[in-house]
Scaffold this active site. Structure first.
Site, PDB file in Angstrom:
ATOM      1  N   TYR A  16       9.402  -6.389  -1.153  1.00 39.04           N
ATOM      2  CA  TYR A  16       8.661  -5.266  -1.596  1.00 39.04           C
ATOM      3  C   TYR A  16       9.309  -4.655  -2.968  1.00 39.04           C
ATOM      4  O   TYR A  16      10.326  -4.819  -3.201  1.00 39.04           O
ATOM      5  CB  TYR A  16       8.768  -4.114  -0.499  1.00 39.04           C
TER       6      TYR A  16
ATOM      7  N   GLN B  59       7.991  -1.222  -8.913  1.00 39.72           N
ATOM      8  CA  GLN B  59       7.019  -0.419  -9.157  1.00 39.72           C
ATOM      9  C   GLN B  59       6.916  -0.230 -10.738  1.00 39.72           C
ATOM     10  O   GLN B  59       6.917   1.009 -11.482  1.00 39.72           O
ATOM     11  CB  GLN B  59       7.484   0.801  -8.487  1.00 39.72           C
TER      12      GLN B  59
ATOM     13  N   TYR C 275       3.400   5.691   5.585  1.00 38.35           N
ATOM     14  CA  TYR C 275       2.793   5.835   4.338  1.00 38.35           C
ATOM     15  C   TYR C 275       1.955   6.998   4.311  1.00 38.35           C
ATOM     16  O   TYR C 275       0.861   6.694   5.122  1.00 38.35           O
ATOM     17  CB  TYR C 275       2.359   4.575   3.787  1.00 38.35           C
TER      18      TYR C 275
ATOM     19  N   GLN D 166       9.983 -13.015  12.709  1.00 35.26           N
ATOM     20  CA  GLN D 166       9.300 -14.015  11.699  1.00 35.26           C
ATOM     21  C   GLN D 166       9.615 -13.684  10.270  1.00 35.26           C
ATOM     22  O   GLN D 166       9.361 -14.399   9.353  1.00 35.26           O
ATOM     23  CB  GLN D 166       7.589 -13.993  11.867  1.00 35.26           C
TER      24      GLN D 166
ATOM     25  N   THR E  82       0.833  -1.316   0.250  1.00 36.12           N
ATOM     26  CA  THR E  82       0.167   0.029   0.090  1.00 36.12           C
ATOM     27  C   THR E  82       0.829   1.379   0.112  1.00 36.12           C
ATOM     28  O   THR E  82       0.359   2.398   0.280  1.00 36.12           O
ATOM     29  CB  THR E  82      -1.062  -0.066   1.178  1.00 36.12           C
TER      30      THR E  82
ATOM     31  N   LEU F  30       7.667  -5.937  -8.571  1.00 37.65           N
ATOM     32  CA  LEU F  30       7.594  -5.345  -9.912  1.00 37.65           C
ATOM     33  C   LEU F  30       8.430  -4.251 -10.255  1.00 37.65           C
ATOM     34  O   LEU F  30       8.229  -3.526 -11.313  1.00 37.65           O
ATOM     35  CB  LEU F  30       6.075  -5.434 -10.283  1.00 37.65           C
TER      36      LEU F  30
END
Length: 214
Positions: free
Chosen positions: A192, A197, A53, A161, A19, A195
């Site tokens: 992250y 971005q 964000y 984790q 997001t 692609l």
């Protein structure tokens, strides 16, 4: 969709919804909400966000987008800024994130990147919040090999984790050493910008002949 199982036994989809940049433009808010809901309905019930964000706007948008879905059907990840990663500030930052998300717990809380707070203090607070039930598990983000080694040396560090790092076909540096280290220690990889971005992080990536053939 293929699932993976984390070291703590949690099962999550191999593909989730990032997001970053969502919530920044009011004109596209409804389109972004619709996109998140479409992803969830398609099986990507893991959503990754962060207090950074849009200074919380992304978390607020996620909170609105998930309202039609049972909370237990979702796996929510958010992140704490280094400036809030101390025993004096982390819980307040988490509470603010929970309010924006409209939930009383997150499934995983990530230390967004390493800052000036002693790592042992940050881990101790993450462990305390895990015990409180406000977070079900915790991990880190942007940790390199040395950071992961330091993490393993502090009390509770073995409970990490996941490590969320930049990883796509045009940025594969983690394969040299970091990825193998994480696999040996049972720390899941969250990629992250997988692609790049839409190729903006690596010119020509999405139009590469080999990639388009695949």
């Amino acid at each position: 969709m293929r699932n993976i199982t984390l070291a703590n036994g949690d099962t999550v989809p191999a593909l989730g919804l990032g997001t970053w940049f969502l919530g920044d433009n009011p004109a596209s808010r409804q389109e972004e909400i619709a996109a998140l809901r479409c992803g969830i309905e398609g099986g990507a019930h893991l959503i990754d966000t962060a207090e950074m964000y849009g200074s919380g706007r992304s978390e607020e948008l996620v909170g609105e987008a998930i309202t039609p879905f049972p909370r237990e059907s979702l796996y929510l990840i958010t992140k704490v800024l280094p400036s809030n990663a101390s025993r004096h500030r982390m819980e307040a930052a988490l509470d603010a994130s929970l309010e924006r998300l409209g939930t009383d717990y997150v499934d995983m809380y990530l230390y967004h990147w390493r800052g000036g707070t002693p790592l042992a203090e940050t881990v101790a607070e993450l462990e305390r919040l895990r015990g409180s039930g406000k977070i079900r598990s915790w991990g880190v983000s942007n940790f390199d090999v040395e950071d992961m080694q330091d993490l393993a040396a502090v009390p509770g560090g073995a409970n990490c984790q996941a490590n969320e790092v930049l990883y796509h076909l045009g940025s594969r540096g983690i394969e040299v050493e970091l990825r193998g280290l994480m696999e040996r220690r049972g720390v899941a990889l969250i990629a992250y910008c997988p692609l790049a971005q839409a190729g903006t992080l690596r010119n020509g990536l999405v139009t590469n002949p080999a990639l388009t053939e695949v």
